[in-house]
Design an enzyme around this catalytic site. Structure first.
Site, PDB file in Angstrom:
ATOM      1  CD  GLU A 158      -3.573  -1.433   5.279  1.00 14.44           C
ATOM      2  OE1 GLU A 158      -3.786  -2.467   5.931  1.00 14.44           O
ATOM      3  OE2 GLU A 158      -3.070  -0.416   5.795  1.00 14.44           O
ATOM      4  CD  GLU A 159      -1.741   2.211   7.571  1.00  9.36           C
ATOM      5  OE1 GLU A 159      -2.512   1.663   8.378  1.00  9.36           O
ATOM      6  OE2 GLU A 159      -0.530   1.925   7.488  1.00  9.36           O
ATOM      7  CG  ASP A 201       0.785  -3.730   5.029  1.00 10.91           C
ATOM      8  OD1 ASP A 201       1.612  -2.854   5.376  1.00 10.91           O
ATOM      9  OD2 ASP A 201      -0.433  -3.661   5.265  1.00 10.91           O
ATOM     10  CG  HIS A 222      -0.024   2.335  12.617  1.00 10.36           C
ATOM     11  ND1 HIS A 222      -1.297   1.834  12.773  1.00 10.36           N
ATOM     12  CD2 HIS A 222       0.403   1.884  11.404  1.00 10.36           C
ATOM     13  CE1 HIS A 222      -1.626   1.100  11.721  1.00 10.36           C
ATOM     14  NE2 HIS A 222      -0.608   1.113  10.879  1.00 10.36           N
ATOM     15  CG  HIS A 273      -0.545   0.071   2.513  1.00 11.06           C
ATOM     16  ND1 HIS A 273      -0.222   1.262   3.131  1.00 11.06           N
ATOM     17  CD2 HIS A 273      -0.341  -0.890   3.435  1.00 11.06           C
ATOM     18  CE1 HIS A 273       0.152   1.011   4.380  1.00 11.06           C
ATOM     19  NE2 HIS A 273       0.107  -0.280   4.593  1.00 11.06           N
ATOM     20  CG  ASP A 318       2.437   0.294   7.884  1.00 14.28           C
ATOM     21  OD1 ASP A 318       2.034  -0.146   6.799  1.00 14.28           O
ATOM     22  OD2 ASP A 318       1.683   0.533   8.847  1.00 14.28           O
TER      23      ASP A 318
HETATM   24 ZN   LIG Z   1       0.582  -1.229   6.299  1.00 11.57          ZN
END
Ligand SMILES: [Zn+2]
Length: 498
Positions: free
Chosen positions: A359-360, A387, A459, A313, A325
């Site tokens: 995606e998030e 991912d 994140h 992504h 990520d």
């Molecule tokens: Zn991800």
């Protein structure tokens, strides 16, 4: 928008395995967590695999594998591409100017590695603005807390929300309190994520449920705001963001992630008596804008209509650089094709790279891809998503049953990944973006790396390029190149009956 995925909340927006999958063959050794250098490939694991039944696919592809892995591991462009993305684009939440710049990066680099039919699609996303946030314990003593708004959270208004907190460890505890115990309170979900285990994985799936579903459930009972303990096992006062999901037209509440240290403090204080807290959070939802998937292909020489999908992504959270990520996943997929192109290899089937949007915070890119390609889903012979970060190669996860032909065939040729130390397989998850391929019965895999430290930075603002080992990301590209080559080249489809 989320209705079609509602029963699959645990799979949503993961950026990582959501469930603790069960290793199938070979079992992950207890010491699988350490990063291994190329020269330290886990020979013991490889030996165990080679002790199995005949390996016709492995034998057929042994020479190809040696060539592809050699070419891939000699060096390449994976880290350089990732550096352009992380340092020169930066974070790239879908719908932000950063995402638009990332689309340009993807288009440029797809063409540079030799992909054809490079294009964008019509994916649209609803913009979400993080705004500002502050949280302070007012009584029994003053404490500033480390917090981050959760994606899709509404704001509190400039005056914030002030109230007493109530602490719960899980949904059962929340339900036991009921409306009488929750209404008007600030709810803290203090569910601890366990330490990473080579056998069992991260425990992220269980922990992140409180983030994705907790705020909606607490709001339903009348909570004035919700704090969720960050989905990580280790913390240096670091809050971890992530998406939270509210029902369409359902009740909402301002929702934020809190650091482990903050969650523990609030829990201790709550044991001693009332705790008053003030949360100010100015997040807001904006308009709907274009945020396309980026797609490119290496057209098949014999069966161009059959597709092997390589996915990652393109969006990230609006913090740090999204280096692991999922910048690493994007670079790995592009470089995987780059390796094959540099070698002059032309696959039997089409290898299609899809860098998905949002995606998030909504899986909009995945949903769009499923709609746009509904008629050809059944011609996708296999799909793999990267991912889980660009750490040392580990192996493959398959979303299905161990007896499925696709997994049986993988178990045959996975021995070829021994030089990378990536001979492990498991049945568990694949990738959240691949969910939309399910109606086509597409065999779906995850490219798995050593996840021992992923959730330390996942994140957060600390997901930056300095956490990425250039050799690892290149070796992952070699791994995906070989996987893609075998699946694209097999005489029969990967999932065909055996
Ligand atoms: Zn991800």
């Amino acid at each position: 928008m989320f209705a079609r995925y509602a029963p699959l909340a645990a799979l949503l927006l993961a950026c990582a395995p959501q469930a603790r999958p069960q290793p199938v063959m070979p079992p992950a050794p207890a010491d699988s967590a350490p990063v291994v250098a190329a020269s330290e490939a886990p020979a013991v694991v490889a030996d165990k695999v080679e002790a199995k039944a005949p390996t016709p696919i492995a034998d057929a592809f042994r020479a190809d594998a040696e060539r592809i892995l050699k070419a891939g591991m000699e060096g390449g462009n994976a880290f350089a591409m990732l550096r352009r993305l992380t340092d020169h684009v930066g974070h790239r939440a879908a719908g932000s100017p950063g995402y638009t710049a990332a689309v340009a990066w993807a288009t440029e680099h797809m063409k540079a590695v030799g992909l054809e039919n490079v294009r964008t699609d019509g994916t649209q996303v609803k913009v979400w603005n993080r705004g500002q946030i502050a949280a302070e314990v007012l009584a029994p003593a003053r404490h500033q807390l480390d917090v981050l708004a959760l994606g899709n959270s509404p704001g509190t208004g400039p005056r914030g929300v002030t109230g007493d907190i109530v602490v719960v460890k899980d949904f059962e505890a929340l339900d036991a309190l009921g409306e009488a115990g929750v209404k008007g309170k600030i709810v803290l979900f203090n569910h601890a994520m366990p330490a990473y285990s080579g056998e069992l994985g991260s425990g992220y799936g269980e922990a992140s449920r409180y983030r994705t579903r907790g705020p909606a459930r607490a709001a339903k009972l009348g909570a004035s705001a919700v704090l969720v303990r960050s989905a990580t096992a280790r913390s240096l006062a670091t809050p971890h963001t992530g998406v939270t999901l509210f029902e369409d037209k359902g009740k909402t509440a301002p929702a934020a992630a809190i650091s482990l240290e903050g969650a523990e403090l609030l829990s201790r204080l709550a044991e001693d008596g009332p705790v008053k807290l003030r949360l100010v959070l100015t997040a807001s939802t904006g308009k709907t804008v274009a945020a396309p998937n980026v797609i490119g292909e290496l057209r098949g020489r014999e069966k161009p209509e059959e597709i092997v999908l390589l996915g990652a992504h393109l969006d990230s959270w609006d913090l740090g650089q999204g280096a692991h990520d999922d910048g690493a996943g994007c670079a790995i997929m592009l470089e995987a094709v780059g390796i094959l192109k540099r070698m002059g290899l032309s696959p039997r089937r089409t290898i299609r790279v899809v860098l998905f949007s949002n995606e998030e915070r909504g899986l909009d890119g995945s949903v769009q891809y499923g709609k746009d390609h509904a008629a050809e889903l059944a011609r996708h012979v296999g799909a793999i998503e990267s991912d889980g970060g660009g750490f040392a190669p580990w192996g493959f996860s398959y979303e299905g049953k161990p007896e499925d032909p696709a997994f049986v065939r993988l178990s045959d040729f996975v021995t070829l990944f021994a030089p990378l130390g990536a001979t492990r397989t498991m049945v568990g998850w694949s990738g959240s973006d691949l969910k939309s391929l399910e109606p086509g019965g597409v065999p779906r895999f995850a490219h798995v790396t050593d996840g021992a430290t992923y959730f330390d930075i996942h994140h957060t603002a600390a997901d930056t390029l300095d956490k990425v080992n250039p050799e690892h990301v290149q070796r992952n590209a070699a791994m995906v190149a070989l996987f893609a080559w075998i699946v694209a080249e097999l005489p029969v489809a990967l999932g065909a009956p055996i």
